[in-house]
Design an enzyme around this catalytic site. Sequence first.
Site, short mmCIF file in Angstrom:
data_model
loop_
_atom_site.label_atom_id
_atom_site.label_comp_id
_atom_site.label_asym_id
_atom_site.label_seq_id
_atom_site.Cartn_x
_atom_site.Cartn_y
_atom_site.Cartn_z
N SER A 264 0.95 -1.39 0.16
CA SER A 264 0.13 0.26 0.19
C SER A 264 1.07 1.36 -0.22
O SER A 264 2.19 0.94 -0.03
CB SER A 264 -0.85 -0.21 1.15
N LYS A 265 0.85 2.51 -0.64
CA LYS A 265 1.14 3.76 0.11
C LYS A 265 1.83 3.95 1.40
O LYS A 265 2.76 4.72 1.05
CB LYS A 265 0.32 4.29 -0.70
N ARG A 266 1.00 3.84 2.66
CA ARG A 266 1.50 3.75 3.66
C ARG A 266 2.84 2.88 4.14
O ARG A 266 3.35 3.57 4.40
CB ARG A 266 0.57 3.06 4.71
N ASP A 269 5.63 5.44 2.35
CA ASP A 269 5.86 6.19 3.19
C ASP A 269 6.26 5.80 4.12
O ASP A 269 7.10 6.45 4.79
CB ASP A 269 4.11 6.60 3.60
N SER A 289 2.11 12.87 -3.70
CA SER A 289 3.03 11.16 -3.44
C SER A 289 4.09 11.21 -4.43
O SER A 289 3.59 11.79 -5.76
CB SER A 289 1.88 10.12 -3.98
#
Length: 506
Positions: A264-266, A269, A289
């Site tokens: 996921s994007k998380r 990050d 992003s």
Amino acid sequence: MESNVRVRFAPSPTGPLHIGGVRTALYNYLFAKKYNGTFVLRIEDTDQTRYVTNAEQYIIDALDWCNIPFDEGPGKNEKFGPYRQSERKDLYKQYADTLIKTGWAYYCFDTSEELDAHRKGHEAEGKTFIYNWHNREKGRLVNSLVLTDEEVQNRITSGKNFVIRFKTPQDEVLKMEDEIRGNITIDTNTLDDKILFKGDGMPTYHLANIVDDHLMEISHVIRGEEWLPSMPLHVLLYRAFGWDAPKFAHLPLILKPVGKGKLSKRDGDKLGFPVFPLEYTNETTGDVSRGYKEDGYFSDGFINMLAFLGWNPGTEQEIFSLEGLVEAFDLKRVSKSGAKFSPDKASWFNQQYMQSKNDAVLTDLYLPILTEKGISTNKEYVLKVVSSIKERAVFVNDFWDLSSFFFETPTEYDAKTSKKNWKEGTSKLMTELISVISSIEDFSSTNTEKVIKEWITAKEIGFGKVMQPLRLSLVGKLAGPHLFDIITMIGKQETINRIENAIEKL
Ligand code: GLU
């Protein structure tokens, strides 16, 4: 000659394209090219509530950057167009009507409150409510299977909200085949009667997807594993229409680098890597992003890395050009199980591509960075810098850190290294070195090395006593390429200036 292989990448423009989506596009592209087929881009934008205006352009730009262009799609070779489902809106109703006529679909008039009440009622009894064979004709649900034709017509003409659902056949063990997963069977009694068409005049994903794949003569549906549960419905829809179904291939998920589940994007990050090909600005929140492109990845290395997330050629070879991938790609070698994403591997690929890039190409990438830093220099000099630092670089964005001393006199000296290497007597030694350097006529790397080393040997002191402080003077820290290459590159006068500076400051 063009073959009958026609594949499509069918993203929904709901936001930036995740690298999983790029991988789906890539596998479609590789498959199409391998068989001289056609790679179609279709924009599945029937769900207006999730529509994001800059997403379609983002998808097109991303494919462009990855160098995997579509052959047909919005604005390009539109022979099966339009390729945006919102522009094909009027086409789907007739197909829903056909299914009603042939008994493969039915109208439902249940309100969301009624359906909610059914759901809650089931939950209270520890059961799950599924709209299907089990209850569709019992009379508790309001649909055309229990109402008379007249009642149905009255409801429609009086503007009552309706949906059209697929009438899933009962008591059948459905046999399907997936190019990657082999034979799959499912008991149709476990399926729900999915909505195909909504009262707002829009088809759902399922109907639009099947109608378009048929009309666009798609031969192979290659898509992510998350669509595997939809496969039975899709296969049944082809049967209901009396159409030949395409072949299906469901790609494995791309998994988190650590822990379980989908990347996921998380995760990106948290661990500091992008999950999108290009930088993306959220139109509503303004959040930015990061993207592989902006983070300094080469698109060919990125594509090579992605190709290996779920596929392997069956040999040890890891570095493949796009043409090489086309040749080696085989759906049969795509794995069934999820592929763990590795940020280290992504960097490794970039590093490999860095080493194989031509110095002139890298120089062209470095020049704008230098200009932005206000460095005025010439291309030939930068070319030499690049060739001396590239083996230590992973990204073009690393160049400045690895080479700033070729362009600027150091203003600071690494404190720890200075303490350790700049001792009593060093300044005196360095002053002597300045006069040795001043007298060197042939300032080539080999000659300066020869003269300076001879001088050190004659003085009967360790090499480190001179070489370390010298490197510190020129670079500001104990890093950088061959010292004598630096010396010839920056020239005699600058070398002397830098040693003088260090003597003064250390
Ligand atoms: N529109 C679907 C998506 O967003 C396409 C699924 C498919 O390829 O059938 O992924």
